[in-house]
Design an enzyme around this catalytic site. Sequence first.
Site, PDB file in Angstrom:
ATOM      1  N   ASN A  11      17.560   5.496 112.212  1.00 57.98           N
ATOM      2  CA  ASN A  11      19.006   5.552 111.899  1.00 57.98           C
ATOM      3  C   ASN A  11      19.336   3.847 111.360  1.00 57.98           C
ATOM      4  OD1 ASN A  11      21.777   4.561 111.995  1.00 57.98           O
ATOM      5  ND2 ASN A  11      22.039   6.559 113.089  1.00 57.98           N
ATOM      6  N   HIS A  14      23.106   0.325 110.805  1.00 60.23           N
ATOM      7  CA  HIS A  14      23.337  -1.087 111.061  1.00 60.23           C
ATOM      8  C   HIS A  14      22.720  -1.965 110.167  1.00 60.23           C
ATOM      9  CE1 HIS A  14      25.654   0.437 114.144  1.00 60.23           C
ATOM     10  NE2 HIS A  14      24.783   0.809 114.891  1.00 60.23           N
ATOM     11  N   HIS A  47      25.009   7.847 109.218  1.00 61.44           N
ATOM     12  CA  HIS A  47      26.065   8.189 109.595  1.00 61.44           C
ATOM     13  C   HIS A  47      27.094   7.706 108.513  1.00 61.44           C
ATOM     14  CE1 HIS A  47      29.294   8.726 113.068  1.00 61.44           C
ATOM     15  NE2 HIS A  47      29.480   9.480 111.792  1.00 61.44           N
ATOM     16  N   ARG A  49      30.548   7.494 108.052  1.00 59.76           N
ATOM     17  CA  ARG A  49      31.960   7.642 108.953  1.00 59.76           C
ATOM     18  C   ARG A  49      33.020   7.668 108.168  1.00 59.76           C
ATOM     19  NH1 ARG A  49      31.096   6.107 114.576  1.00 59.76           N
ATOM     20  NH2 ARG A  49      33.111   6.141 114.846  1.00 59.76           N
ATOM     21  N   ARG A  53      32.811   2.264 108.261  1.00 58.42           N
ATOM     22  CA  ARG A  53      32.572   0.997 108.442  1.00 58.42           C
ATOM     23  C   ARG A  53      30.960   0.324 108.321  1.00 58.42           C
ATOM     24  NH1 ARG A  53      32.541   2.224 115.177  1.00 58.42           N
ATOM     25  NH2 ARG A  53      34.519   3.286 114.506  1.00 58.42           N
ATOM     26  N   GLU A  77      24.472  12.475 109.441  1.00 55.01           N
ATOM     27  CA  GLU A  77      25.427  12.481 110.622  1.00 55.01           C
ATOM     28  C   GLU A  77      26.820  12.390 110.065  1.00 55.01           C
ATOM     29  OE1 GLU A  77      24.605   9.377 113.549  1.00 55.01           O
ATOM     30  OE2 GLU A  77      22.613  10.067 113.979  1.00 55.01           O
ATOM     31  N   THR A 108      29.504   6.336 118.659  1.00 57.54           N
ATOM     32  CA  THR A 108      29.847   7.869 118.975  1.00 57.54           C
ATOM     33  C   THR A 108      29.528   7.949 120.336  1.00 57.54           C
ATOM     34  OG1 THR A 108      28.417   8.304 116.840  1.00 57.54           O
ATOM     35  CG2 THR A 108      29.438  10.304 118.420  1.00 57.54           C
ATOM     36  N   GLU A 162      21.554  18.094 119.371  1.00 59.39           N
ATOM     37  CA  GLU A 162      20.815  16.586 119.692  1.00 59.39           C
ATOM     38  C   GLU A 162      21.740  16.234 120.786  1.00 59.39           C
ATOM     39  OE1 GLU A 162      20.223  13.865 116.437  1.00 59.39           O
ATOM     40  OE2 GLU A 162      20.957  12.169 117.955  1.00 59.39           O
ATOM     41  N   HIS A 203      20.662   8.320 120.832  1.00 61.05           N
ATOM     42  CA  HIS A 203      21.800   7.494 121.177  1.00 61.05           C
ATOM     43  C   HIS A 203      21.235   6.386 122.399  1.00 61.05           C
ATOM     44  CE1 HIS A 203      25.657   5.568 121.507  1.00 61.05           C
ATOM     45  NE2 HIS A 203      25.729   6.040 120.650  1.00 61.05           N
TER      46      HIS A 203
HETATM   47  N1  PXP Z   1      22.102  10.392 117.050  1.00 60.40           N
HETATM   48  C1  PXP Z   1      23.530  10.385 116.950  1.00 60.40           C
HETATM   49  C2  PXP Z   1      24.131  11.679 116.613  1.00 60.40           C
HETATM   50  C3  PXP Z   1      24.283   8.983 116.782  1.00 60.40           C
HETATM   51  O1  PXP Z   1      25.563   9.243 116.364  1.00 60.40           O
HETATM   52  C4  PXP Z   1      23.645   7.786 116.970  1.00 60.40           C
HETATM   53  C5  PXP Z   1      24.574   6.516 116.584  1.00 60.40           C
HETATM   54  O2  PXP Z   1      25.065   6.524 115.352  1.00 60.40           O
HETATM   55  C6  PXP Z   1      22.328   7.844 117.073  1.00 60.40           C
HETATM   56  C7  PXP Z   1      21.706   9.024 117.199  1.00 60.40           C
HETATM   57  C8  PXP Z   1      21.507   6.768 117.147  1.00 60.40           C
HETATM   58  O3  PXP Z   1      21.997   5.822 118.334  1.00 60.40           O
HETATM   59  P1  PXP Z   1      21.345   4.180 118.700  1.00 60.40           P
HETATM   60  O4  PXP Z   1      22.011   3.539 117.287  1.00 60.40           O
HETATM   61  O5  PXP Z   1      22.187   3.979 119.603  1.00 60.40           O
HETATM   62  O6  PXP Z   1      20.021   4.414 118.404  1.00 60.40           O
END
Ligand code: PXP
Length: 254
Positions: A11, A14, A47, A49, A53, A77, A108, A162, A203
């Site tokens: 992911n 960030h 994601h 959003r 952001r 996402e 989330t 998930e 997550h």
């Molecule tokens: N899976 C989902 C559905 C999420 O919403 C997120 C956060 O955007 C992640 C995985 C990844 O989480 P993290 O950034 O804490 O590794």
Amino acid sequence: MNSGIPRLGINIDHVATLRQARGEEYPSVVDAAQVSLLNGADQITIHLREDRRHIQDYDVEAVRLVTKRFGKPLNLEMGVNPEIVEIAIASTPEWICIVPEKREEKTTEGGLDLLDDNNFIRIEDAVKKLKASIKDVKISLFLEAKMETLARAVELPIDAVEIHTGEFAKVFANGDDTSQFIEQYKSAHEFLKSHKVACHAGHGLTDESVVPLLESNIFEEYNIGHWIICQSLFKGLADTVKNLKATFDAHPIK
Ligand code: PXP
């Protein structure tokens, strides 16, 4: 569940968070997607959003081109806001993970509430629309591993759940006993398997907290973001992904 190596979804939200913090054009999410895929990522997760952001609409297009070039899936996402549903349809990702979204949250928090009938209907409508509009799209729902929620999830035409691993990851980081989570995830997996629904995780995971999950053989896919981007500040994205991939390779699903 298929045997083999569990899939590693990177992911890259960030990377966009850093860019948006200064309104610059760097760091590039396209480069981040590319470096991740070159170093062992099995898919790229972003994601989009409602509040934009981090990931912007143009990022979806740009990252899509990269995943297509590498022949790897894009996992988008999203909440079920109609505008975002239309963007998803236009970008034709291989996977969509439907998540709950609150504007005031940092990330989330918790899974979808499928026990609320109005919410369930909104999610059902979005799942059906996405399935009807995007050829062969696979859909997962981001959920807590609670049996009553999973029982409602399998009423929908979904491909995976998930499981939200945020609480597990916090307990692990405190050095406390995580066995109750593993048991809960095993029951969730058994239930989902009996309904031919795959089990993914995501997550709050790190290179350390993912290990007991990999050892439990429960999940066929993991989506990891925040830790990877933070670790990349010190070790670089290429090595961070490469090392995590090596950990995955050392834990084939049995
Ligand atoms: N899976 C989902 C559905 C999420 O919403 C997120 C956060 O955007 C992640 C995985 C990844 O989480 P993290 O950034 O804490 O590794």
